[in-house]
Write a protein that holds these residues in place. Structure first.
Motif, short mmCIF file in Angstrom:
data_model
loop_
_atom_site.label_atom_id
_atom_site.label_comp_id
_atom_site.label_asym_id
_atom_site.label_seq_id
_atom_site.Cartn_x
_atom_site.Cartn_y
_atom_site.Cartn_z
N GLN A 256 0.56 -0.91 -0.02
CA GLN A 256 0.14 0.37 -0.21
C GLN A 256 0.60 1.05 -0.27
O GLN A 256 1.61 1.19 0.41
CB GLN A 256 -0.74 0.03 0.77
N THR A 257 0.07 2.17 -0.59
CA THR A 257 0.84 3.81 -1.01
C THR A 257 0.29 4.48 -0.06
O THR A 257 -0.71 4.34 -0.58
CB THR A 257 1.57 4.01 -2.44
N CYS A 258 1.06 5.50 0.11
CA CYS A 258 -0.39 6.96 0.83
C CYS A 258 0.49 8.31 0.45
O CYS A 258 1.49 7.90 0.67
CB CYS A 258 -0.84 6.60 2.35
N VAL A 259 0.22 9.34 1.62
CA VAL A 259 0.56 10.39 1.29
C VAL A 259 -0.01 11.15 2.23
O VAL A 259 -0.91 11.12 3.05
CB VAL A 259 0.04 10.90 -0.20
N SER A 315 1.21 -3.30 4.21
CA SER A 315 -0.24 -4.24 3.94
C SER A 315 -0.69 -2.66 3.97
O SER A 315 0.19 -1.54 4.77
CB SER A 315 -0.10 -4.19 5.23
N PRO A 316 -1.91 -2.24 4.26
CA PRO A 316 -2.81 -1.02 4.51
C PRO A 316 -2.66 -0.41 5.62
O PRO A 316 -2.63 0.80 6.10
CB PRO A 316 -4.03 -1.24 3.75
N MET A 317 -2.76 -1.90 6.70
CA MET A 317 -2.18 -1.10 8.02
C MET A 317 -1.09 -0.52 8.65
O MET A 317 -0.93 0.26 9.29
CB MET A 317 -3.12 -2.48 9.21
N ASN A 318 -0.35 -1.00 8.17
CA ASN A 318 0.96 -1.08 8.14
C ASN A 318 0.84 0.85 8.13
O ASN A 318 2.14 2.06 8.19
CB ASN A 318 1.89 -1.46 8.60
#
Length: 354
Positions: A256-259, A315-318
């Motif tokens: 997962q990539t987030c900003v 992972s999305p949670m991490n």
């Protein structure tokens, strides 16, 4: 009374046979363990199967023998047969259904223990896919067996045909009844089978539902159970997962990539902020260790500069934890090192003589 006694006799014989078989297998396992350094899992599974099938198999055999008796297997029982045959038939059908459900659950649990629980973390995608198959198809097979058993059980009653003809006198009435009463249920069941085959979602997937961060906890006959981050449960019809747009964060892979967005003044040192951001991401335990963090200037306004920092996790949670951690640390850095360049309103006072 003779018929009832015969039924009890067959029940006792079947129960003793099942328990005897279970004892023999258990004794064989104990002897094998004494002279072997490993456990014979296949033999243990046979013992477990026998223990689970003893009671329903005993009922099925007893009802089969009694039904054979009242169906012409013994002469001079016409009166008894006419009055007891339908009841015995229903008992035989439902005891067989009980036996079939036990068999389905046994093999489904064995498959889950051997092919799902033993998978390592590297095979998380395969685990979710198999768990979804087992959860849905187990329930579909049991549901089909129950419906079939009810239909077969009622077929022995000759009056049911006339009752059905009376109630459903035309195809129009039948269509209205099926369309109004059964359409929501059957639609969700068919949608559940479609979810199992195409798998737009799987058990364990992270999805956004109605603005909530949720995890697919279970897939039932007609609905899915979604667990929110604050321990609530969302009950979603299966058709909603097929007909509506569902944001699945772990459909193909868990990566997962987030900003992280930051707002600074025009005088801020962008390079120093970028370097600090990269340093904090790489020091975090939630970073995936492969994807390099990036920070770009994405927009400007009259007073501020908008910075967009991208980071990735396994992972999305991490990824969520990494985003929150880095955001908090960057705010602390900006306040300590570049406080004068945080967004602020400026008022310029001029002398009237100027």
């Amino acid at each position: 009374m003779a018929l009832f006694s015969f039924f009890l006799f067959t029940m006792a014989m079947g129960w003793l046979l099942g328990k005897g078989t279970e004892k023999l297998i258990s004794r064989y396992i104990d002897d094998d363990q004494k002279y072997s350094t490993y456990y014979v899992g296949s033999t243990n599974s046979v013992a477990d199967l026998v223990s689970k099938l003893t009671v329903p198999l005993t009922f099925s055999i007893s009802f089969s023998l009694v039904f054979t008796l009242v169906s012409g297997g013994f002469p001079y029982l016409d009166a008894v047969a006419s009055s007891t045959r339908p009841v015995i038939w229903v008992g035989l059908v439902f005891s067989t259904m009980w036996l079939g459900i036990r068999v389905i659950n046994f093999f489904a649990n064995r498959y889950q223990d051997m092919q799902i629980e033993n998978l390592s973390e590297e095979h998380l995608d395969k685990e979710r896919r198999r768990r979804t198959y087992v959860s849905i198809f187990r329930r579909v097979f049991i549901f089909a067996m129950i419906l079939g058993s009810i239909w077969i059980g009622l077929s022995e009653f000759t009056n049911m045909e006339g009752l059905g003809t009376t109630l459903l006198t035309s195809a129009g009435i039948a269509g209205v009844i099926i369309g109004i009463a059964a359409q929501p249920i059957l639609g969700n069941i068919i949608a559940g089978v479609q979810v199992a085959v195409t798998q737009p979602i799987r058990i364990g997937d992270t999805v956004m539902m109605e603005g909530d961060w949720t995890t697919i906890e279970d897939l039932r006959y007609t609905y899915a159970v979604l667990k929110t981050w604050d321990e609530r449960r969302l009950i979603v019809p299966m058709r909603h997962l097929i007909t509506e747009v569902v944001e699945n964060w772990s459909h193909t892979e868990a990566h997962q990539t987030c900003v992280v967005y930051l707002y600074v003044d025009y005088g801020a040192d962008i390079d120093a902020i970028r370097n600090k951001f990269s340093e904090l991401v790489k020091e975090s335990e939630f970073w995936d260790g492969e994807t390099d963090p990036q920070m770009l200037t994405v927009s400007l306004s009259e007073n501020t500069i908008k910075l967009r920092g991208s980071l990735a996790s396994d992972s999305p949670m991490n990824a969520f934890y990494l985003e929150c951690e880095v955001r908090e640390q960057m705010l602390s850095y900006l306040y300590q090192e570049q406080r004068e360049y945080l967004p602020a309103e400026r008022l310029i006072f001029k002398d009237r003589d100027e």
